[in-house]
Enzyme design. Structure first.
Site: not given
Length: 259
Positions: A4, A38
């Site tokens: 990620e 994020c």
């Protein structure tokens, strides 16, 4: 492998959206953990017909966010992770101001000192500004206007990232069209908090590889093998052995009709 690698999440507010729902959702998407996740909204794209009304209502909501020690009741915004993070936010805000953006709220370090930064709303943001191009990872909400649905999709996809995106609209047809056109691994419609352990989490483009969470997240921990058998013996006995191995976790069994 599962990676990620961050995002540049657009939050798209169409002029047919419920204003209260859009403000509440954008607030949650942008300012969770002081903008340091994020999946935080990095760009708030607002259709021209609702732009001024949204900017005013959103700024009032942001102004009500209490900044301070996270262990104090009522506090919604804490500090940034370190001094380097504060300097990055400052440089992004100054870049936007130097290119014509307008600070509606905040735009500077908080009076609490240390690494606290004021929750900030900036209007008249353009796509060439750092706030639009890179992940700010801080409590700064840049608002960009758009005219049409096609323009909103183009602006949203104009990035090498593709983790999370948010849409606010009361049109079911539009929500499906735009969701399918967006190049993002996660899309929330009329919702500002979208990640959950029961759904696959991950992005496309340069936001990463693989998925976490849900049954699909297990794929990253599995190795698949193929066993191809050509036998003239009892097929039923072969299938029984494969099912036994499957139940023991050694293989995955998928029956194939044989002539």
């Amino acid at each position: 492998i599962s990676l990620e690698l961050g995002g540049n999440a657009p939050c798209i507010v169409f002029d047919d959206a419920d204003l209260d729902v859009a403000v509440k959702g954008a607030l949650a998407a942008k300012f969770r953990n002081s903008g340091q996740t994020c999946v935080c909204a990095n760009r708030v794209l607002v259709q021209e017909g609702i732009y001024e009304k949204f900017a005013n209502a959103f700024s009032k909501a942001v102004q009500n966010l209490q900044v301070g020690d996270g262990f104090t009741e009522g506090v919604a915004q804490g500090p940034l992770i370190n001094e380097a993070a504060v300097q990055k936010v400052e440089s992004f805000v100054q870049d936007a101001i130097s290119k014509g953006a307008k600070v509606l709220l905040g735009g500077k370090r908080h009076s609490l000192g240390m690494t606290f930064y004021e929750p900030t709303v900036i209007s008249d943001v353009k796509s060439e500004m750092l706030l639009s191009r890179e992940e700010v990872f801080g409590p700064v909400a840049p608002i960009l206007p758009f005219k049409t649905e096609d323009e909103a999709i183009r602006l949203a996809n104009d990035t090498n990232a593709g983790l999370a995106a948010y849409i606010f609209t009361n049109s079911i047809q539009r929500s499906w069209r735009v969701s399918e056109a967006l190049e993002y691994g996660l899309v929330g419609v009329n919702e500002g908090v979208i990640s959950t352990e029961v759904a696959p989490f991950g992005g496309v483009k340069q936001s990463g590889l693989g998925r976490e969470g849900s049954k699909y997240g297990m794929d990253e921990y599995l190795e698949y093998f193929e066993y191809r058998l050509t036998l003239d013996s009892d097929i039923a006995a072969v299938k029984l052995k494969l099912k036994t191995a499957c139940s023991a976790g050694r293989v995955q069994y998928q029956p194939i009709d044989l002539p």
